[in-house]
Every structure is written in C-alpha cells, then in structure tokens.
Design an enzyme around this catalytic site. Structure first.
Site, PDB file in Angstrom:
ATOM      1  N   GLY A 178       0.813  -1.212   0.000  1.00 47.82           N
ATOM      2  CA  GLY A 178       0.000   0.000   0.000  1.00 47.82           C
ATOM      3  C   GLY A 178       0.845   1.259   0.000  1.00 47.82           C
ATOM      4  O   GLY A 178       2.070   1.220   0.101  1.00 47.82           O
ATOM      5  N   GLY A 189       2.626   3.664   1.469  1.00 49.50           N
ATOM      6  CA  GLY A 189       3.213   3.842   2.794  1.00 49.50           C
ATOM      7  C   GLY A 189       3.696   5.249   3.075  1.00 49.50           C
ATOM      8  O   GLY A 189       3.947   5.607   4.225  1.00 49.50           O
ATOM      9  N   ARG A 190       3.843   6.054   2.026  1.00 44.42           N
ATOM     10  CA  ARG A 190       4.247   7.447   2.214  1.00 44.42           C
ATOM     11  C   ARG A 190       3.684   8.338   1.118  1.00 44.42           C
ATOM     12  O   ARG A 190       4.119   9.469   0.955  1.00 44.42           O
ATOM     13  CB  ARG A 190       5.772   7.555   2.237  1.00 44.42           C
ATOM     14  CG  ARG A 190       6.423   6.963   1.011  1.00 44.42           C
ATOM     15  CD  ARG A 190       7.916   7.029   1.099  1.00 44.42           C
ATOM     16  NE  ARG A 190       8.507   6.201   0.062  1.00 44.42           N
ATOM     17  CZ  ARG A 190       9.791   6.135  -0.190  1.00 44.42           C
ATOM     18  NH1 ARG A 190      10.619   6.854   0.520  1.00 44.42           N
ATOM     19  NH2 ARG A 190      10.261   5.358  -1.127  1.00 44.42           N
ATOM     20  N   LYS A 230       4.391  12.258  -2.611  1.00 46.69           N
ATOM     21  CA  LYS A 230       5.247  11.174  -2.140  1.00 46.69           C
ATOM     22  C   LYS A 230       6.177  11.727  -1.061  1.00 46.69           C
ATOM     23  O   LYS A 230       7.000  12.603  -1.308  1.00 46.69           O
ATOM     24  CB  LYS A 230       6.075  10.601  -3.283  1.00 46.69           C
ATOM     25  CG  LYS A 230       6.943   9.410  -2.864  1.00 46.69           C
ATOM     26  CD  LYS A 230       7.650   8.809  -4.059  1.00 46.69           C
ATOM     27  CE  LYS A 230       8.519   7.623  -3.648  1.00 46.69           C
ATOM     28  NZ  LYS A 230       9.219   7.029  -4.815  1.00 46.69           N
ATOM     29  N   ASP A 285       8.737   5.466   7.898  1.00 45.79           N
ATOM     30  CA  ASP A 285       8.385   6.706   8.590  1.00 45.79           C
ATOM     31  C   ASP A 285       7.473   7.594   7.747  1.00 45.79           C
ATOM     32  O   ASP A 285       7.108   8.694   8.168  1.00 45.79           O
ATOM     33  CB  ASP A 285       9.648   7.486   8.983  1.00 45.79           C
ATOM     34  CG  ASP A 285      10.553   7.801   7.794  1.00 45.79           C
ATOM     35  OD1 ASP A 285      10.081   7.750   6.645  1.00 45.79           O
ATOM     36  OD2 ASP A 285      11.744   8.096   8.026  1.00 45.79           O
ATOM     37  N   GLY A 286       7.108   7.131   6.550  1.00 45.32           N
ATOM     38  CA  GLY A 286       6.191   7.891   5.722  1.00 45.32           C
ATOM     39  C   GLY A 286       6.824   9.065   5.004  1.00 45.32           C
ATOM     40  O   GLY A 286       6.122   9.836   4.344  1.00 45.32           O
ATOM     41  N   ARG A 339       3.899  13.659  -7.725  1.00 46.85           N
ATOM     42  CA  ARG A 339       3.903  12.851  -8.930  1.00 46.85           C
ATOM     43  C   ARG A 339       2.566  12.991  -9.655  1.00 46.85           C
ATOM     44  O   ARG A 339       1.543  13.237  -9.025  1.00 46.85           O
ATOM     45  CB  ARG A 339       4.150  11.378  -8.586  1.00 46.85           C
ATOM     46  CG  ARG A 339       5.362  11.161  -7.706  1.00 46.85           C
ATOM     47  CD  ARG A 339       5.808   9.731  -7.694  1.00 46.85           C
ATOM     48  NE  ARG A 339       4.886   8.832  -7.031  1.00 46.85           N
ATOM     49  CZ  ARG A 339       5.155   7.549  -6.786  1.00 46.85           C
ATOM     50  NH1 ARG A 339       6.312   7.028  -7.179  1.00 46.85           N
ATOM     51  NH2 ARG A 339       4.285   6.783  -6.162  1.00 46.85           N
ATOM     52  N   ASP A 363       4.259  -4.543  -7.393  1.00 48.35           N
ATOM     53  CA  ASP A 363       3.625  -3.338  -6.854  1.00 48.35           C
ATOM     54  C   ASP A 363       4.213  -2.071  -7.477  1.00 48.35           C
ATOM     55  O   ASP A 363       3.701  -0.975  -7.224  1.00 48.35           O
ATOM     56  CB  ASP A 363       3.748  -3.288  -5.330  1.00 48.35           C
ATOM     57  CG  ASP A 363       5.189  -3.366  -4.850  1.00 48.35           C
ATOM     58  OD1 ASP A 363       5.806  -4.431  -5.041  1.00 48.35           O
ATOM     59  OD2 ASP A 363       5.700  -2.386  -4.281  1.00 48.35           O
ATOM     60  N   ASN A 364       5.261  -2.221  -8.291  1.00 48.34           N
ATOM     61  CA  ASN A 364       5.842  -1.083  -8.998  1.00 48.34           C
ATOM     62  C   ASN A 364       5.538  -1.122 -10.497  1.00 48.34           C
ATOM     63  O   ASN A 364       6.205  -0.450 -11.277  1.00 48.34           O
ATOM     64  CB  ASN A 364       7.366  -1.050  -8.803  1.00 48.34           C
ATOM     65  CG  ASN A 364       7.756  -0.748  -7.377  1.00 48.34           C
ATOM     66  OD1 ASN A 364       6.990  -0.149  -6.626  1.00 48.34           O
ATOM     67  ND2 ASN A 364       8.938  -1.171  -6.984  1.00 48.34           N
TER      68      ASN A 364
END
Length: 505
Positions: free
Chosen positions: A101, A103-104, A124, A136-137, A187, A263-264
């Site tokens: 997911g 994450g940041r 991002k 840490d996001g 992005r 996931d990319n």
C-alpha cells in the site's frame, strides 16, 4: 500560462482553488484509507517542471508561492481534495510480500489534463499512512531529486512514465543510512493503480472487489474494451502489450528500473516508482543498478523476462474474472511478439536502417557482443554511430572511424563489425546526410547519469537548487546537440565509480 479546461484566460488559479476530482475515492472504503497528509516544518520550494505543470494548466513559476508550497508539502489541503492512501499488495524480488500500500504517498485528486482527461496528483513523502509498515512515511531530498529528474528525463525520451510536478523540502531530519533532510515530490499520472492492486484482492479471495477494480480501470482508462466479449481478457492483453513495449523502450536507451516488483508495475504501462534506477554506462548486459539486488533479478538483461513474469502475476490475479486459463494464456502470449516487434523497430531506427533483412538480428547480436566485451559506453556508442560514414573513400575511413573505434579495447572487433554494418547500409543505398540526423532523433546524447544527479543533489543539500534546473533543461532536450552543454554528455569521472543506489529512500 496556457489556459486549461478549468481556467479562464487571464485568471490565475490559487492553490486552494485547484479543481480536484478523485474518482478513486469513489471506490468502496476497503480500497483506500482517507487521511490527511502530515505537515512538515518550514517547507520551502526546491524545483518545478514547467512541462509537467503545463499538462494540468499550471504555471511552474506560481508553484514557488507559499500557498502552493504548503499544498504540495501536505501542510494545507485544497478545498476539493479528497486525500487518501491506496491499499495494494505485491511480489517483491519474486516473493509474495502480502499487503503493502501507499506507505508514504497520498493521493490528492486529479486535475483536467490534455483533452480534459484527468491526471492525478500524488504527494510522495507526505507522512505516515496505515500502510507504512516499519517506514516513517517520509521521502528524502536525495531520492526526491532523482525521481523528479528521471521522471521528466524519461518523458523527454518518449517513454511512457509518471511525471513529476514539483519538489518541496524541509530541514526536518529523517534517518536512512545517515540523517537526511525531508522532501515531498508531487507525482502525476492518469492513475497509480498497479499490478499489485489486483493481486491484493486475488490473494484475499475477494472476487467482488477484484471485479470492482477491474471495471473501474476499464471504464476510466480502457473504455474501448468495455463491450468486448471478454473485457477482462482484453484488459490483460492490452496491459501486457503496453508493458512489453515500454520495457523494449527501456532497453533501447539503456534504462534500468532496478526494482521491478509487481507493486511497482503500472496498469497503464507507465514507468512507475523511481528508486534505484540507472542508465547503462560501460555496457554489461548483466549490470545490476540496484545495490540491494544481490541476486541480480533486476539486471538489464533480465528486465524483459521479469516484465513477462510480472504480467503472468497479473494474469493469475485476473483469472477469476477472465474465466478459462486458456484465455488468460492467450492474452499473455502477446508479450513476446510485442516486445520483439518494438525492439526490432527501435534497433533498426537506432542503426539508421530503413529496410529489413533476414540477418539483421545477427548484426544486432554481434553489436551487443562487442559492446559487452569492450564495456563501451552505451549512450556514447549509439550517438557516435551516426557519424560512421558510408560515402567516404575507403582510405579516409580509419580517420573518420577513430572517435567511435577508440571506444573499443579490441579495435579489430569493431573494424569487423563496422565492415558488416557498412555493407548493410550500402545494400539499402543509405545516404549519410539523411541517415545521421534520423539516428540523432532516436539516440539521445544526454541521459540522467548517476553522477549528474549526484552533483545536483550535493548542491541541493547546501540549498543551492540551481543545478536541478540546469540539468532538467538539458535532459528535456536529450536528442539535441546542445554544444554549450557538452560536458553533460561526458563519461563519468573516476569518483562516480563509488556511487551506489539502493532501495533506501
């Protein structure tokens, strides 16, 4: 500023007025988590891409204003934004990693792009989300600059990609290998849905959610497939085809993604998630650009087959919708042909060949072998190839060939290949004055070498952002000679051999 569909001529848009829409937010709650970005202290403007901004009707100069800096750092949220983090899963380095997911990354929503088609804006580095796991996001300035520059460089090369609108920074420290300063890169893409978005629901045995996601993607991005006898089969086939063509384009310019996890991988066939990427320099077909990739899964030579593997992972996830295994296999079978056709097209163009002969593959393979054996710089070789002459007297050829020939340790190997190549050009009556400019239009002189990015990063870490702008201006015109910027096409200096990039960002 060029007026966009959401602006009136002469009316400057403010950050809070951004006419954002968020179709992904309309999906059921289990597809995402609604949340606000986490502010950063004392944010500042770093850089903005005028070309990316123009796609959504914005003026890059205006993005340096405090209100835009606040929005694109996550310190303020436009009135019409519906910020969220999406859930997905994926295979990482070939191993099922389970739920991942954003994450940041936090999706603000979409602005109208060319023709009114929506382009999503995603922050991002905007802070913790429920999918941050042990992270840490945050993103750091170093990696944000690399993503910003490479997104725009890949776009200028004509390769499908997400775009980068703006970078903002903050002096807040975050720990990676050392303490680094924070940054947020905004992005842009029509959608950030990934192969792993579908895998998430397949491996959780949630066929209804799988169908909802597939129908959403088809309705919004592949509407021409909606009335097909089996739209999910056609979706898999088209994504597979786009992926194959994109990777052929990567190979043709020596681009290595570095972390081709499912996931990319974009469901739209876009280059997505710039992390430990690299452009080939001294040619080694087995080169690994990602220091974390100890087994070399994502080496240059492996990228085409990994792309195919990833499409199979997507096919597995879509199988409950497609129905028959044979139908899924039919859709996946388009990969090899699409990759081969695009590669063949690109190599003929790169070598300035306007006709096709049966043995051209032998010529191409021999070329890559001598490049590999001699570790010739990928970009300089192909750019220099346009200077190889066929209409000069034989006695003049050694002197004319010298700049290209001198890139090779085994010069006799180059001589033998060049003779075969010349004979091939002569058989199609190639004219130097016509062939050379055509080759220059497909063989870039300028690519984002790691050392160029590092120079920009080093200056930026001392609050000098001028090199980011200068380098972007060069990379936006990769096929132009730009004699005043010739230093940006030079071989990497000795110190660059110590540069390493990894999954840490």
């Amino acid at each position: 500023m060029t007026p966009s569909p959401h602006q009136s001529t002469g009316t400057a848009i403010t950050a809070d007025d951004l006419p954002l829409d968020n179709s992904f937010a309309a999906l059921p709650p289990d597809f995402h988590t609604r949340l606000m970005p986490t502010p950063l202290p004392a944010p500042y403007f770093v850089a903005a891409s005028a070309k990316a901004a123009a796609l959504v009707g914005l003026d890059a100069r205006a993005l340096a204003a405090d209100d835009f800096v606040a929005v694109f750092t996550g310190n303020a949220v436009p009135a019409r934004a519906q910020p969220l983090a999406a859930v997905y899963s994926g295979h990482q380095f070939g191993v099922w990693a389970g739920q991942l997911g954003d994450g940041r990354a936090i999706l603000l929503g979409a602005l109208p792009g060319p023709g009114g088609a929506p382009i999503e804006l995603q922050l991002k580095g905007a802070g913790l989300t429920p999918y941050s796991r042990m992270g840490d996001g945050r993103a750091v300035l170093r990696s944000s600059i690399r993503e910003y520059l490479c997104s725009e460089a890949i776009a200028a090369l004509g390769i499908p990609t997400t775009r980068a609108l703006v970078i903002t920074g903050s002096d807040k420290g975050v720990m990676r290998e050392t303490v680094e300063t924070s940054a947020v890169v905004t992005r842009m893409a029509p959608s950030f849905v990934r192969f792993g978005s579908f895998e998430h629901w397949f491996y959780r045995d949630k066929p209804e959610q799988l169908r909802i996601l597939a129908d959403y993607v088809i309705a919004n991005f592949y509407p021409e497939l909606k009335d097909a006898p089996n739209p999910y089969k056609e979706l898999l086939a088209e994504v597979t085809r786009r992926t194959a063509r994109m990777i052929a384009q990567w190979q043709a310019v020596g681009f290595m993604h570095g972390v081709m996890n499912t996931d990319n991988m974009s469901i739209l066939g876009l280059t997505l998630d710039y992390g430990p990427f690299g452009f080939m320099e001294a040619f080694d077909a087995n080169h690994i650009c990602n220091h974390t990739d100890q087994q070399g899964r994502y080496s240059y030579a492996n990228q085409p087959q990994v792309g195919h593997w990833n499409c199979y992972a997507l096919g597995q996830a879509l199988l409950p919708l497609i129905g028959a295994v044979e139908d899924a296999q039919d859709a996946l079978d388009v990969y090899q042909d699409a990759f081969a056709r695009k590669t063949d097209e690109l190599l003929h163009a790169k070598l300035g060949l306007s006709t096709i002969e049966e043995n051209d593959t032998i010529l191409f393979d021999a070329m890559f072998k001598i490049m590999h054996d001699n570790h010739v710089d990928f970009t300089l070789f192909f750019r220099g190839l346009a200077r190889l002459r066929v209409d000069a007297p034989e006695s003049d050829l050694p002197a004319l060939d010298a700049p290209l020939r001198d890139q090779f340790i085994a010069r006799e190997a180059f001589d033998a290949w060049a003779a075969t190549y010349r004979a091939r050009l002569r058989r199609e009556h190639s004219v130097d004055a016509e062939r050379a400019p055509a080759m220059d239009r497909v063989n870039p002189k300028y690519v984002l070498r790691n050392y160029l990015a590092q120079v920009a990063i080093d200056k930026a870490q001392h609050k000098d952002f001028s090199e980011i702008d200068k380098l972007l201006a060069v990379l936006e015109r990769p096929f132009d000679e730009q004699p005043e910027n010739a230093a940006y096409a030079a071989l990497p200096p000795d110190w660059a051999s110590h540069l390493e990039v990894s999954c840490s960002s």
